[in-house]
Scaffold this motif. Structure first.
Motif, PDB file in Angstrom:
ATOM      1  N   PHE A  34       0.832  -1.202   0.000  1.00 31.60           N
ATOM      2  CA  PHE A  34       0.000   0.000   0.000  1.00 31.60           C
ATOM      3  C   PHE A  34       0.865   1.249   0.000  1.00 31.60           C
ATOM      4  O   PHE A  34       1.903   1.302   0.664  1.00 31.60           O
ATOM      5  CB  PHE A  34      -0.887   0.029   1.251  1.00 31.60           C
ATOM      6  N   TYR A  36       0.529   5.460   0.796  1.00 36.12           N
ATOM      7  CA  TYR A  36      -0.287   6.496   1.408  1.00 36.12           C
ATOM      8  C   TYR A  36       0.431   7.835   1.290  1.00 36.12           C
ATOM      9  O   TYR A  36       1.650   7.895   1.225  1.00 36.12           O
ATOM     10  CB  TYR A  36      -0.497   6.220   2.903  1.00 36.12           C
ATOM     11  N   GLN A  38       0.634  11.489   3.486  1.00 37.47           N
ATOM     12  CA  GLN A  38       0.261  12.104   4.762  1.00 37.47           C
ATOM     13  C   GLN A  38       0.693  13.562   4.777  1.00 37.47           C
ATOM     14  O   GLN A  38       1.880  13.870   4.606  1.00 37.47           O
ATOM     15  CB  GLN A  38       0.899  11.359   5.946  1.00 37.47           C
ATOM     16  N   GLY A  41      -0.137  17.008  10.359  1.00 40.22           N
ATOM     17  CA  GLY A  41      -1.288  17.121  11.243  1.00 40.22           C
ATOM     18  C   GLY A  41      -2.509  16.339  10.791  1.00 40.22           C
ATOM     19  O   GLY A  41      -3.578  16.466  11.394  1.00 40.22           O
ATOM     20  N   LYS A  42      -2.368  15.537   9.747  1.00 39.39           N
ATOM     21  CA  LYS A  42      -3.502  14.768   9.223  1.00 39.39           C
ATOM     22  C   LYS A  42      -3.218  13.260   9.276  1.00 39.39           C
ATOM     23  O   LYS A  42      -2.073  12.836   9.405  1.00 39.39           O
ATOM     24  CB  LYS A  42      -3.768  15.163   7.768  1.00 39.39           C
ATOM     25  N   GLY A  43      -4.277  12.478   9.138  1.00 35.35           N
ATOM     26  CA  GLY A  43      -4.103  11.047   9.022  1.00 35.35           C
ATOM     27  C   GLY A  43      -3.654  10.667   7.624  1.00 35.35           C
ATOM     28  O   GLY A  43      -3.882  11.407   6.670  1.00 35.35           O
ATOM     29  N   PRO A  44      -3.002   9.501   7.464  1.00 38.75           N
ATOM     30  CA  PRO A  44      -2.593   9.049   6.133  1.00 38.75           C
ATOM     31  C   PRO A  44      -3.801   8.899   5.200  1.00 38.75           C
ATOM     32  O   PRO A  44      -4.866   8.438   5.617  1.00 38.75           O
ATOM     33  CB  PRO A  44      -1.932   7.700   6.403  1.00 38.75           C
ATOM     34  N   PHE A  46      -5.093   7.064   1.787  1.00 40.43           N
ATOM     35  CA  PHE A  46      -4.815   5.915   0.935  1.00 40.43           C
ATOM     36  C   PHE A  46      -4.675   6.336  -0.529  1.00 40.43           C
ATOM     37  O   PHE A  46      -5.494   7.102  -1.044  1.00 40.43           O
ATOM     38  CB  PHE A  46      -5.945   4.888   1.091  1.00 40.43           C
ATOM     39  N   LEU A  87       4.062   7.271   2.528  1.00 40.01           N
ATOM     40  CA  LEU A  87       4.255   6.078   3.342  1.00 40.01           C
ATOM     41  C   LEU A  87       3.974   4.827   2.529  1.00 40.01           C
ATOM     42  O   LEU A  87       3.017   4.791   1.747  1.00 40.01           O
ATOM     43  CB  LEU A  87       3.308   6.100   4.548  1.00 40.01           C
ATOM     44  N   PHE A 101       4.205  -0.591   8.381  1.00 40.19           N
ATOM     45  CA  PHE A 101       4.586   0.612   7.649  1.00 40.19           C
ATOM     46  C   PHE A 101       6.088   0.850   7.666  1.00 40.19           C
ATOM     47  O   PHE A 101       6.782   0.501   8.628  1.00 40.19           O
ATOM     48  CB  PHE A 101       3.910   1.834   8.270  1.00 40.19           C
ATOM     49  N   LYS A 103       9.067   4.056   7.401  1.00 43.09           N
ATOM     50  CA  LYS A 103       9.147   5.336   8.099  1.00 43.09           C
ATOM     51  C   LYS A 103       8.749   6.517   7.218  1.00 43.09           C
ATOM     52  O   LYS A 103       8.582   7.626   7.711  1.00 43.09           O
ATOM     53  CB  LYS A 103      10.556   5.549   8.649  1.00 43.09           C
TER      54      LYS A 103
END
Lengths: 111, 112
Positions: A34, A36, A38, A41-44, A46, A87, A101, A103
């Motif tokens: 996968f 992603y 990011q 300050g936000k979520g990953p 997709f 990511l 995941f 880094k």
């Protein structure tokens, strides 16, 4: 044990300068790889799932490719809004269904 | 569509206090995950669940507990908070294995 290594850690590009991010992985049977994005300050968010060697997926200026040992995220003619951390994650065929995941690669596109 | 919702967004705890981080999803996803993210360290899996009533440890489970009584909810419990648990916590869900997971916006926790 499943492992994901991303390189480089950080990358600065001029607007329009194409490049690639690398994700090397070790997994006992790949169930899915996968990518992603990011933002701070936000979520990953997709982007793509790749399942088998030779597979490719595209979205706007991004193209993800997969071999048996690594995946590349190619960025063509990037714009400043492509600046983010990218990511990579893998899920193996093990019974445990973990998603592991790397880094990440911090990408900064200069105008 | 709300997707994955986490509450609270921010919290400051004193050492030794306990709290529950809430996570709910409205996508009818079977799989749910809890991650923590520390600067420069990427996302580390704490606990995950493949369905209601089923939970399993991830990479860094010590100091945390979870439960999954419904498909929608997957709370993360911190007992006896320690400074090492200062982090950003993300909840995620996916329909099944081999599918990309969708993340919430995170809970920023500081333990002082």
């Amino acid at each position: 044990e499943d492992q994901v290594t991303q390189s480089p850690e950080a990358l600065r590009l001029q607007e329009g300068e194409s490049s690639s991010l690398n994700c090397s992985y070790t997994v006992s049977g790949l169930r899915g790889l996968f990518w992603y994005r990011q933002d701070p300050g936000k979520g990953p968010e997709f982007l793509f799932t790749l399942y088998s060697a030779g597979e490719e997926k595209e979205k706007e200026r991004l193209k993800a490719t997969l071999t048996k040992k690594e995946s590349f995220l190619h960025i063509t003619a990037p714009k400043p809004e492509d600046s983010a951390t990218y990511l990579c994650a893998v899920q193996g065929m093990n019974r445990d269904d973990k998603i592991i995941f790397g880094k990440g690669t911090r990408l900064h596109i200069l105008p | 569509n709300a997707g994955v919702t986490q509450t609270p967004k921010f919290r400051i705890l004193k050492i030794g206090q306990s709290m529950t981080l809430q996570c709910t999803q409205d996508m009818n996803h079977n799989y749910m995950y809890w991650y923590r993210q520390d600067p420069g360290m990427g996302l580390k899996l704490i606990y995950y669940s493949v369905g209601a009533g089923i939970t399993d440890k991830g990479e860094v489970p010590n100091g945390y507990n979870v439960s999954r009584s419904t498909t929608e909810d997957f709370p993360l419990r911190l007992e006896l908070a320690a400074p090492s648990q200062t982090s950003v916590y993300f909840c995620a869900s996916s329909y099944s294995g081999g599918r990309g997971a969708f993340f919430g916006q995170g809970t920023r926790l500081t333990v002082v």
